[in-house]
Design a protein around this motif. Structure first.
Motif, PDB file in Angstrom:
ATOM      1  N   VAL A  90      33.704  40.261  13.578  1.00  0.00           N
ATOM      2  CA  VAL A  90      33.513  40.538  12.151  1.00  0.00           C
ATOM      3  C   VAL A  90      34.094  41.916  11.821  1.00  0.00           C
ATOM      4  CG1 VAL A  90      31.773  40.951  10.353  1.00  0.00           C
ATOM      5  CG2 VAL A  90      31.459  39.077  11.990  1.00  0.00           C
ATOM      6  N   PHE A  91      33.724  42.910  12.604  1.00  0.00           N
ATOM      7  CA  PHE A  91      34.132  44.297  12.320  1.00  0.00           C
ATOM      8  C   PHE A  91      35.660  44.426  12.317  1.00  0.00           C
ATOM      9  CE2 PHE A  91      34.885  48.731  13.794  1.00  0.00           C
ATOM     10  CZ  PHE A  91      34.268  49.399  12.758  1.00  0.00           C
ATOM     11  N   SER A  92      36.301  43.908  13.358  1.00  0.00           N
ATOM     12  CA  SER A  92      37.757  44.097  13.467  1.00  0.00           C
ATOM     13  C   SER A  92      38.504  43.327  12.379  1.00  0.00           C
ATOM     14  CB  SER A  92      38.254  43.688  14.859  1.00  0.00           C
ATOM     15  OG  SER A  92      38.056  42.315  15.070  1.00  0.00           O
ATOM     16  N   SER A  93      37.872  42.270  11.814  1.00  0.00           N
ATOM     17  CA  SER A  93      38.578  41.459  10.816  1.00  0.00           C
ATOM     18  C   SER A  93      38.874  42.257   9.545  1.00  0.00           C
ATOM     19  CB  SER A  93      37.760  40.209  10.471  1.00  0.00           C
ATOM     20  OG  SER A  93      36.622  40.572   9.708  1.00  0.00           O
ATOM     21  N   TYR A  94      38.133  43.328   9.294  1.00  0.00           N
ATOM     22  CA  TYR A  94      38.367  44.123   8.080  1.00  0.00           C
ATOM     23  C   TYR A  94      39.521  45.114   8.254  1.00  0.00           C
ATOM     24  CZ  TYR A  94      33.694  42.415   6.938  1.00  0.00           C
ATOM     25  OH  TYR A  94      32.623  41.618   6.692  1.00  0.00           O
ATOM     26  N   PHE A  95      39.906  45.380   9.492  1.00  0.00           N
ATOM     27  CA  PHE A  95      40.901  46.427   9.760  1.00  0.00           C
ATOM     28  C   PHE A  95      42.297  45.842   9.918  1.00  0.00           C
ATOM     29  CE2 PHE A  95      36.995  48.510  10.763  1.00  0.00           C
ATOM     30  CZ  PHE A  95      37.214  49.847  10.493  1.00  0.00           C
ATOM     31  N   LEU A 149      44.049  50.026   6.669  1.00  0.00           N
ATOM     32  CA  LEU A 149      42.763  50.466   7.229  1.00  0.00           C
ATOM     33  C   LEU A 149      42.914  50.491   8.745  1.00  0.00           C
ATOM     34  CD1 LEU A 149      39.898  51.368   6.681  1.00  0.00           C
ATOM     35  CD2 LEU A 149      39.178  48.985   6.689  1.00  0.00           C
ATOM     36  N   PHE A 150      42.897  51.704   9.275  1.00  0.00           N
ATOM     37  CA  PHE A 150      43.196  51.921  10.685  1.00  0.00           C
ATOM     38  C   PHE A 150      42.060  52.716  11.312  1.00  0.00           C
ATOM     39  CE2 PHE A 150      44.872  54.973  13.819  1.00  0.00           C
ATOM     40  CZ  PHE A 150      45.433  54.110  14.743  1.00  0.00           C
ATOM     41  N   LEU A 151      41.710  52.360  12.529  1.00  0.00           N
ATOM     42  CA  LEU A 151      40.709  53.139  13.264  1.00  0.00           C
ATOM     43  C   LEU A 151      41.298  53.456  14.627  1.00  0.00           C
ATOM     44  CD1 LEU A 151      37.810  54.221  12.964  1.00  0.00           C
ATOM     45  CD2 LEU A 151      36.990  52.091  13.962  1.00  0.00           C
ATOM     46  N   ARG A 152      41.338  54.730  14.953  1.00  0.00           N
ATOM     47  CA  ARG A 152      41.942  55.137  16.233  1.00  0.00           C
ATOM     48  C   ARG A 152      41.094  54.642  17.410  1.00  0.00           C
ATOM     49  NH1 ARG A 152      44.145  60.018  18.538  1.00  0.00           N
ATOM     50  NH2 ARG A 152      44.133  59.640  20.776  1.00  0.00           N
ATOM     51  N   ASN A 153      39.784  54.848  17.342  1.00  0.00           N
ATOM     52  CA  ASN A 153      38.946  54.353  18.431  1.00  0.00           C
ATOM     53  C   ASN A 153      37.502  54.165  17.972  1.00  0.00           C
ATOM     54  OD1 ASN A 153      39.621  57.486  19.053  1.00  0.00           O
ATOM     55  ND2 ASN A 153      37.427  57.083  19.193  1.00  0.00           N
ATOM     56  N   ARG A 210      36.614  40.794   1.583  1.00  0.00           N
ATOM     57  CA  ARG A 210      37.293  41.714   2.505  1.00  0.00           C
ATOM     58  C   ARG A 210      37.681  43.026   1.824  1.00  0.00           C
ATOM     59  NH1 ARG A 210      42.635  42.322   5.006  1.00  0.00           N
ATOM     60  NH2 ARG A 210      42.327  42.992   7.157  1.00  0.00           N
ATOM     61  N   GLU A 211      38.169  42.921   0.578  1.00  0.00           N
ATOM     62  CA  GLU A 211      38.614  44.141  -0.108  1.00  0.00           C
ATOM     63  C   GLU A 211      37.441  45.085  -0.344  1.00  0.00           C
ATOM     64  OE1 GLU A 211      41.606  45.371  -0.384  1.00  0.00           O
ATOM     65  OE2 GLU A 211      42.078  43.555   0.730  1.00  0.00           O
ATOM     66  N   LYS A 212      36.305  44.504  -0.741  1.00  0.00           N
ATOM     67  CA  LYS A 212      35.110  45.324  -0.987  1.00  0.00           C
ATOM     68  C   LYS A 212      34.655  45.983   0.324  1.00  0.00           C
ATOM     69  CE  LYS A 212      30.475  44.884  -2.834  1.00  0.00           C
ATOM     70  NZ  LYS A 212      29.406  43.919  -2.874  1.00  0.00           N
ATOM     71  N   ALA A 213      34.658  45.201   1.394  1.00  0.00           N
ATOM     72  CA  ALA A 213      34.238  45.731   2.700  1.00  0.00           C
ATOM     73  C   ALA A 213      35.168  46.853   3.147  1.00  0.00           C
ATOM     74  CB  ALA A 213      34.228  44.602   3.727  1.00  0.00           C
ATOM     75  N   ARG A 214      36.465  46.675   2.893  1.00  0.00           N
ATOM     76  CA  ARG A 214      37.435  47.713   3.300  1.00  0.00           C
ATOM     77  C   ARG A 214      37.193  49.015   2.536  1.00  0.00           C
ATOM     78  NH1 ARG A 214      42.465  46.049   5.685  1.00  0.00           N
ATOM     79  NH2 ARG A 214      43.723  47.235   4.220  1.00  0.00           N
ATOM     80  N   GLU A 249      43.060  39.986  18.078  1.00  0.00           N
ATOM     81  CA  GLU A 249      44.454  40.442  17.984  1.00  0.00           C
ATOM     82  C   GLU A 249      44.630  41.828  17.405  1.00  0.00           C
ATOM     83  OE1 GLU A 249      46.752  37.426  16.097  1.00  0.00           O
ATOM     84  OE2 GLU A 249      46.649  36.123  17.873  1.00  0.00           O
ATOM     85  N   ASN A 250      43.777  42.218  16.455  1.00  0.00           N
ATOM     86  CA  ASN A 250      44.012  43.546  15.863  1.00  0.00           C
ATOM     87  C   ASN A 250      43.310  44.676  16.620  1.00  0.00           C
ATOM     88  OD1 ASN A 250      41.679  42.477  14.986  1.00  0.00           O
ATOM     89  ND2 ASN A 250      41.908  43.048  12.835  1.00  0.00           N
ATOM     90  N   ILE A 251      42.855  44.376  17.828  1.00  0.00           N
ATOM     91  CA  ILE A 251      42.405  45.440  18.740  1.00  0.00           C
ATOM     92  C   ILE A 251      43.501  45.611  19.781  1.00  0.00           C
ATOM     93  CG2 ILE A 251      40.710  46.078  20.503  1.00  0.00           C
ATOM     94  CD1 ILE A 251      38.634  44.501  18.893  1.00  0.00           C
ATOM     95  N   ARG A 252      44.043  46.850  19.870  1.00  0.00           N
ATOM     96  CA  ARG A 252      45.232  47.031  20.705  1.00  0.00           C
ATOM     97  C   ARG A 252      44.888  47.354  22.161  1.00  0.00           C
ATOM     98  NH1 ARG A 252      49.845  49.899  17.854  1.00  0.00           N
ATOM     99  NH2 ARG A 252      51.188  50.600  19.524  1.00  0.00           N
ATOM    100  N   GLN A 253      43.853  48.156  22.382  1.00  0.00           N
ATOM    101  CA  GLN A 253      43.504  48.589  23.739  1.00  0.00           C
ATOM    102  C   GLN A 253      41.999  48.469  23.941  1.00  0.00           C
ATOM    103  OE1 GLN A 253      45.201  49.844  26.450  1.00  0.00           O
ATOM    104  NE2 GLN A 253      47.099  49.329  25.416  1.00  0.00           N
ATOM    105  N   ILE A 254      41.607  48.189  25.162  1.00  0.00           N
ATOM    106  CA  ILE A 254      40.180  48.175  25.508  1.00  0.00           C
ATOM    107  C   ILE A 254      40.030  49.044  26.752  1.00  0.00           C
ATOM    108  CG2 ILE A 254      38.212  46.745  26.187  1.00  0.00           C
ATOM    109  CD1 ILE A 254      39.860  44.382  24.822  1.00  0.00           C
TER     110      ILE A 254
END
Ligand code: SF4
Ligand code: SF4
Length: 384
Positions: free
Chosen positions: A170-175, A126-130, A337-341, A205-210
């Motif tokens: 919370v949001f980033s924890s699913y990705f 589960l990846f989000l570009r931005n 987490r799986e359901k949220a994903r 940690e799972n946010i790469r750039q800000i």
């Protein structure tokens, strides 16, 4: 020796070219359909459209250097072979002086494209570009045609740092990965506690750039500039001419601290801030979405995840009803987490959004209007 055609004249295309040279692969040309690119030959490799390549019977394996590689793969015939740039740029990257972009921003763009192509190769991730995180409704300018609808806020407010951090944690924890969180407003430097927000976001940690999206009216104070020296942080400056009254000071402050930034002239504005129900047929609503250049500007506003800033702000302003299917309340996603994903994956894939009926849509090649015309007071609108 095989011949190669690099699809995409952009930093990733340039990195792919350098990698091909290192491997002694013969690159015949770039392929790029955008008119704007025609005259650029800085890298010494010609740039042709797909039509021109086919007409000239140029043969070679395409190296797709575009982030949205699925769209390009669909354009190619079955007989046209391809690989993805991510497949050859997976190791240490050569140090390049890019012709297409400033070096530090170019490196970030290459990382983003590679991450997006890897997500295509591994759809289970589960990846989000931005995603845009609206930290404040306040802006130091009042643009009549702001596409984020700031011109309608009568009593704009900042969001509390604790809430913003909680939503993003919370949001980033699913990705598996969010490549970029874009701090927006209004003007993000209007938020008086922006340093606290940034310091906490950097830890996720799972946010790469800000990236700050700023109009260059407010130069951050020294302590905030120090936090911005993190390699995870950058700024995208829009140059509104005289309205960006502190642009030189801002650039100087960023240069002194080696903060990553890019400057874009304000332009290519479209008339897209009129909020009213159009009563289109459902096929037309879907088509409005498909043709819209803002459809991937995912936005988090007041704890809710939206498809675009128009929907987010139009609902937040109560200029249209909250349409339940068109946003996700982040804190309601729960511990499974799986359901949220799965919920998030469905949300990212959808192409019908009832909210688009309240919007004119933003065409890729729509009529351009003058940027940043200032108004004296918030625009009136009807609440639903
Ligand atoms: S500077 Fe103008 S376009 Fe940008 S957020 Fe503020 S009002 Fe909107
Ligand atoms: S057409 Fe839909 S996706 Fe595009 S800006 Fe309007 S509401 Fe957002």
């Amino acid at each position: 020796m095989s011949d190669y055609i690099i699809y995409g004249y952009c930093p990733t295309g340039e990195a792919a070219l350098q990698e091909c040279l290192n491997r002694n692969w013969n690159v015949v040309c770039y392929c790029d359909d955008r008119e704007i690119k025609r005259d650029h030959y800085e890298t010494g490799v010609p740039i042709l459209s797909l039509k021109e390549i086919r007409k000239s019977n140029i043969k070679g394996t395409f190296i797709i250097a575009i982030a949205n590689c699925g769209q390009i793969i669909n354009k190619l015939d079955n007989s046209e072979e391809y690989i993805l740039a991510a497949e050859i740029l997976d190791g240490p990257r050569p140090d390049i002086n890019y012709a297409t972009k400033k070096k530090d921003m170019a490196n970030i763009e290459v990382d983003a494209f590679i991450a997006e192509q890897n997500a295509y190769l591994h759809p289970e991730r589960l990846f989000l570009r931005n995603v845009d995180l609206e930290i404040t409704e306040r802006c130091s300018m009042r643009c009549r045609d702001c596409s984020n609808l700031m011109q309608y806020y009568e009593h704009p407010k900042n969001f509390a740092p604790a809430d913003l951090i909680h939503w993003m944690t919370v949001f980033s924890s699913y990705f598996d990965e969010i490549f970029e969180v874009r701090l927006i407003g209004g003007e993000p430097f209007m938020h008086t506690q922006v340093q606290e927000i940034l310091s906490e976001l950097i830890k996720l940690e799972n946010i790469r750039q800000i990236t700050f999206y700023t109009n260059a009216t407010i130069v951050p104070k020294d302590s905030l500039l120090d936090v911005m020296t993190s390699p995870k942080v950058g700024a995208c400056i829009t140059d509104y001419g005289d309205l960006s009254r502190n642009i030189h000071k801002m650039i100087q402050a960023f240069d002194e601290r080696h903060i990553i930034y890019d400057v874009h002239e304000a332009g290519m504005w479209a008339k897209c801030s009129d909020i009213r129900k159009r009563n289109r047929a459902s096929e037309d609503i879907e088509q409005t979405f498909i043709n819209c250049c803002a459809k991937n500007l995912y936005t988090i506003l007041d704890g809710k995840f939206f498809r675009c800033p128009f929907m987010a702000n139009a609902m937040n302003l109560q200029a249209m009803p909250y349409i339940e299917d068109d946003y996700i309340d982040i804190c309601s996603l729960g511990d499974d987490r799986e359901k949220a994903r799965l919920i998030l994956k469905d949300f990212l894939k959808r192409s019908y959004w009832a909210s688009c009926d309240y919007c004119s849509g933003r065409l890729f090649d729509g009529e351009e209007i003058p940027a940043a015309i200032q108004i004296a007071a918030p625009l009136p609108y009807e609440k639903v």
